[in-house]
Motif scaffolding. Structure first.
Motif, PDB file in Angstrom:
ATOM      1  N   LYS A 377       0.987  -1.276   0.009  1.00 30.64           N
ATOM      2  CA  LYS A 377       0.279  -0.219  -0.285  1.00 30.64           C
ATOM      3  C   LYS A 377       0.564   1.200  -0.004  1.00 30.64           C
ATOM      4  N   ALA A 378       2.029   1.332  -1.417  1.00 30.80           N
ATOM      5  CA  ALA A 378       1.949   2.780  -1.371  1.00 30.80           C
ATOM      6  C   ALA A 378       2.807   3.265  -2.836  1.00 30.80           C
ATOM      7  N   LEU A 379       2.721   4.320  -2.817  1.00 26.39           N
ATOM      8  CA  LEU A 379       2.065   5.536  -4.323  1.00 26.39           C
ATOM      9  C   LEU A 379       4.218   5.195  -4.769  1.00 26.39           C
ATOM     10  N   GLY A 380       3.437   5.369  -6.079  1.00 27.47           N
ATOM     11  CA  GLY A 380       4.666   4.304  -6.866  1.00 27.47           C
ATOM     12  C   GLY A 380       5.607   5.457  -7.358  1.00 27.47           C
ATOM     13  N   ASP A 381       6.331   5.115  -8.538  1.00 27.14           N
ATOM     14  CA  ASP A 381       7.151   6.189  -9.520  1.00 27.14           C
ATOM     15  C   ASP A 381       7.196   7.071  -9.943  1.00 27.14           C
ATOM     16  N   ASP A 382       5.659   6.769 -10.191  1.00 33.45           N
ATOM     17  CA  ASP A 382       5.149   7.994 -11.099  1.00 33.45           C
ATOM     18  C   ASP A 382       3.245   7.891 -10.563  1.00 33.45           C
ATOM     19  N   HIS A 383       2.876   8.281  -9.453  1.00 30.32           N
ATOM     20  CA  HIS A 383       1.828   8.610  -9.414  1.00 30.32           C
ATOM     21  C   HIS A 383       1.179   9.279  -9.215  1.00 30.32           C
ATOM     22  N   LEU A 384       1.385  10.207 -10.019  1.00 30.90           N
ATOM     23  CA  LEU A 384       1.048  11.639 -10.635  1.00 30.90           C
ATOM     24  C   LEU A 384      -0.253  11.259 -12.124  1.00 30.90           C
ATOM     25  N   THR A 385       0.214   9.821 -12.255  1.00 23.24           N
ATOM     26  CA  THR A 385      -0.486   8.883 -13.750  1.00 23.24           C
ATOM     27  C   THR A 385      -1.308   8.314 -13.719  1.00 23.24           C
ATOM     28  N   ASP A 386      -2.168   7.166 -14.486  1.00 20.51           N
ATOM     29  CA  ASP A 386      -2.418   6.604 -14.726  1.00 20.51           C
ATOM     30  C   ASP A 386      -1.748   5.042 -15.129  1.00 20.51           C
ATOM     31  N   ASN A 387      -0.544   5.576 -15.152  1.00 20.38           N
ATOM     32  CA  ASN A 387       0.285   4.202 -15.461  1.00 20.38           C
ATOM     33  C   ASN A 387      -0.080   3.033 -14.660  1.00 20.38           C
ATOM     34  N   PRO A 388       0.835   1.715 -14.342  1.00 20.60           N
ATOM     35  CA  PRO A 388       0.592   0.901 -13.725  1.00 20.60           C
ATOM     36  C   PRO A 388       2.434   1.302 -12.339  1.00 20.60           C
ATOM     37  N   THR A 389       2.695   2.189 -12.973  1.00 17.63           N
ATOM     38  CA  THR A 389       3.957   2.606 -11.532  1.00 17.63           C
ATOM     39  C   THR A 389       2.909   3.560 -10.621  1.00 17.63           C
ATOM     40  N   LYS A 390       1.801   4.219 -10.928  1.00 16.16           N
ATOM     41  CA  LYS A 390       1.542   4.779 -10.028  1.00 16.16           C
ATOM     42  C   LYS A 390       1.461   3.772  -8.474  1.00 16.16           C
ATOM     43  N   PHE A 391       1.980   2.902  -8.369  1.00 18.53           N
ATOM     44  CA  PHE A 391       1.755   2.455  -6.853  1.00 18.53           C
ATOM     45  C   PHE A 391       2.564   2.038  -7.180  1.00 18.53           C
ATOM     46  N   MET A 392       3.848   1.430  -6.002  1.00 22.54           N
ATOM     47  CA  MET A 392       5.292   0.403  -6.050  1.00 22.54           C
ATOM     48  C   MET A 392       4.150  -0.720  -5.916  1.00 22.54           C
ATOM     49  N   SER A 393       5.373  -1.208  -6.725  1.00 22.41           N
ATOM     50  CA  SER A 393       5.692  -3.052  -6.466  1.00 22.41           C
ATOM     51  C   SER A 393       6.608  -3.461  -5.699  1.00 22.41           C
ATOM     52  N   LEU A 394       6.924  -4.934  -5.479  1.00 21.53           N
ATOM     53  CA  LEU A 394       8.072  -5.343  -5.537  1.00 21.53           C
ATOM     54  C   LEU A 394       8.769  -5.481  -6.775  1.00 21.53           C
ATOM     55  N   THR A 395      10.022  -5.873  -6.561  1.00 16.66           N
ATOM     56  CA  THR A 395      10.831  -6.148  -7.442  1.00 16.66           C
ATOM     57  C   THR A 395      10.005  -7.157  -8.012  1.00 16.66           C
ATOM     58  N   HIS A 396      10.803  -7.153  -9.537  1.00 19.28           N
ATOM     59  CA  HIS A 396      10.285  -8.894 -10.095  1.00 19.28           C
ATOM     60  C   HIS A 396      11.022  -9.513  -9.773  1.00 19.28           C
TER      61      HIS A 396
END
Length: 600
Positions: A377-396
């Protein structure tokens, strides 16, 4: 008869120093995995983070040199080289720290990720004047000997209101200590003018701070007899200078070590003569790399260790709750509730159900769906967009390890207790590398805490975990040199340090709090030992900001409307960051310590 060339390497390959406003007191950053910053390795108890005048101690990065020798065609570390080593005459260290923030491009999420940026900071200053007026570059500093007094990185640019970027020292054995600056920031704008205010979380023209980074090199003078000596250059390292870690008792879900591990498994070649990849923790990295399928972002047959790979990741996720109160989101837990053995047993039906339930909540780093309900439950690299990176993920790699665990393909090695840290005083090259990186932020990068997304580009590395000095990540970008990795960061650093607190994200009728880097910059804390309820970490600064006199809103260059209270939040963090407390652990309790009173 020619001799085999000596191979020497500096460790940690990437060291982490942290600013503080104590003029003379400091502590040495973690040098063993599993040992928290400024904790007694023997007892685990935290030592004071502030001096008797309540000023924050700096965290020093200590660098050591190890000699490597060949065995069966592979290089292995054989001994640490110090001024106490029998055949060592001298060790000469050279470091070059710089701050290039004001001369770099504005930070705006993933702008620049393709190598092309949109807008410069301080764009009104052009050409060669930008380097002269906006860059803090004290140049090379060299130190040698035992217990040497500070060699400072004084700012040579008198037009910039920053005194220095830090200093070099040596310890009793001639090892290097790099200390960062004092957490300073300041503006060259006229006091009270529009540009003299901090109005943005990351880009503020006319402002400067004392964060920095740069290369660490060394030469060792050996003697093999009364008339013979040889000077040997050492494989270099890098030093990052970041803000204080105000929650040393908790660790990041994605650490900088996890980011670099992911790069090593998926992108970087392993040198066949580096024997470190054939034993210890790095032998697992080699095994993962050989089994990895990049097309499917998954392992073919690799079985992770529950004790070493799965349990620590789940534990770090649980510990987030010690510095982040989700409030309306009730899905957080604080402990395993005694389910460790079930989770660690393949044949357990209850364990299988739990593993599948946990994995189902994880956000797929390769996914295309934007789902705020997934974990983390964390915001991500590009959280001002609606890209998948809007929220944080674990590494691959982290996600793939959890998938193997979910499918029951893991090693059942749980013996009822977490992996023990090394014995006190047991320093190894591998341990030094991971101890530094395990306690640093590996994401999200908006822009980050210690470093931003430039660090995850494969071209930045000479080998896994070691920066390639002079490499070019993008053709039009300056080569990797002093100030390269800190130039993307917030200017001044306190602006983002205030702004990146938990945010309420609306999803339909539900409101969900999402975190940023709360294990460095806490969202919420237990004010004293024994407290059940949590309070905002920056509560005292927020209270002072509420006292700001009423006035008109100010519109910043990005078009954001800021109230006097909004502006005062930034001003309070810039002025009073050192009054904030540190989250420590005693027994099983996590609580705030050493909180001071801010200056009104």
């Amino acid at each position: 008869m020619s001799q085999t060339p000596r191979v020497l390497r500096i460790h940690p390959a990437v060291g982490i120093a942290r600013v503080g406003n104590s003029p003379s007191e400091f502590f040495i950053g973690p040098e063993q995995p599993g040992v928290s910053p400024n904790a007694d390795p023997a007892t685990g108890r935290f030592l004071p983070f502030k001096d008797p005048q309540a000023r924050v101690k700096r965290q020093a990065a200590r660098f050591r040199i190890f000699e490597y020798e060949g065995c069966q065609g592979r290089l292995h570390p054989t001994r640490e080289i110090t001024l106490g080593t029998r055949d060592v005459v001298d060790i000469r260290w050279t470091v070059h720290l710089a701050n290039r923030k004001a001369a770099f491009f504005e930070f705006d999420g993933q702008d620049g990720a393709s190598g092309k940026w949109s807008k410069l900071r301080n764009a009104d200053i052009q050409g060669a004047e930008r380097e002269r007026r906006l860059v803090i570059d004290p140049g090379l500093r060299t130190i040698s000997g035992r217990n040497q007094s500070p060699v400072r990185f004084d700012n040579p640019n008198r037009n910039i209101p920053i005194k220095c970027l830090g200093e070099l020292r040596t310890d009793e054995a001639g090892r290097l200590l790099v200390l960062g600056g004092y957490g300073e920031s300041g503006t060259i704008a006229t006091p009270g003018s529009y540009r003299s205010r901090i109005m943005d979380y990351v880009n503020n023209d006319t402002w400067f701070d004392d964060m920095a980074d740069g290369p660490v090199t060394a030469t060792v003078l050996f003697t093999s007899g009364p008339m013979e000596s040889a000077e040997v250059e050492v494989d270099p390292a890098w030093c990052l200078v970041g803000p204080p870690d105000f929650a040393p008792a908790a660790a990041n879900i994605v650490r900088l070590s996890d980011l670099m591990w992911d790069l090593a498994v998926r992108k970087l070649p392993l040198s066949p003569d580096n024997g470190m990849f054939f034993r210890g923790r790095l032998a697992e990295l080699k095994a993962q790399k050989e089994d990895w399928n990049e097309a499917t972002k998954s392992f073919k047959s690799y079985k992770p260790s529950f004790k070493r790979d799965i349990y620590p990741l789940l534990e770090r996720a649980l510990l987030v709750r010690q510095v982040h109160d989700p409030e309306s989101t009730k899905s957080f837990h604080v402990s395993f509730l005694g389910w460790e053995q079930e989770l660690a047993t393949v044949r357990s039906a209850d364990g299988q159900e739990l593993r599948e339930a946990i994995f189902a909540k994880m956000r797929d780093p390769s996914g295309t769906k934007v789902d705020p309900k997934q974990m983390p439950k964390a915001l991500g690299d590009d959280h001002l967009t609606d890209n998948p990176t809007k929220f944080m993920s674990l590494t691959h790699v982290q996600y793939a390890l959890l998938r193997q665990w979910k499918d029951g393909r893991f090693r059942e090695d749980w013996d009822g207790k977490p992996e023990a840290p090394p014995l006190a005083g047991d320093f190894t090259p591998e341990g030094l590398d991971f101890a530094a990186l395990d306690n640093s932020v590996g994401g999200p990068f908006f822009p980050g805490i210690d470093v931003s997304w430039l660090i995850r580009h494969p071209n930045a590395y000479a080998e896994p975990f070691r920066i390639a000095h002079g490499a070019r990540i993008f053709p039009d970008l300056m080569p990797v040199g002093p100030g390269f990795f800190s130039q993307q960061m917030a200017l001044p650093w306190q602006a983002d340090f205030y702004d990146c607190q938990k945010e309420l994200y609306k999803a339909g009728d539900e409101g969900m709090y999402h975190m940023w880097w709360c294990t460095h910059r806490p969202d919420d804390v237990r004010v004293k030992r024994g407290d059940k309820q949590m309070q905002p970490w920056a509560r005292k600064l927020n209270a002072l900001a509420k006292q700001a006199p009423p006035g008109p809103e100010v519109v910043n260059p990005d078009g954001d409307h800021l109230t006097p209270e909004d502006l005062e939040h930034y001003a309070q963090m810039q002025k009073n960051w050192s009054a904030l407390g540190f989250v420590i652990k005693e027994g099983e309790e996590y609580f705030e310590a050493e909180a001071g009173e801010p200056v009104q």
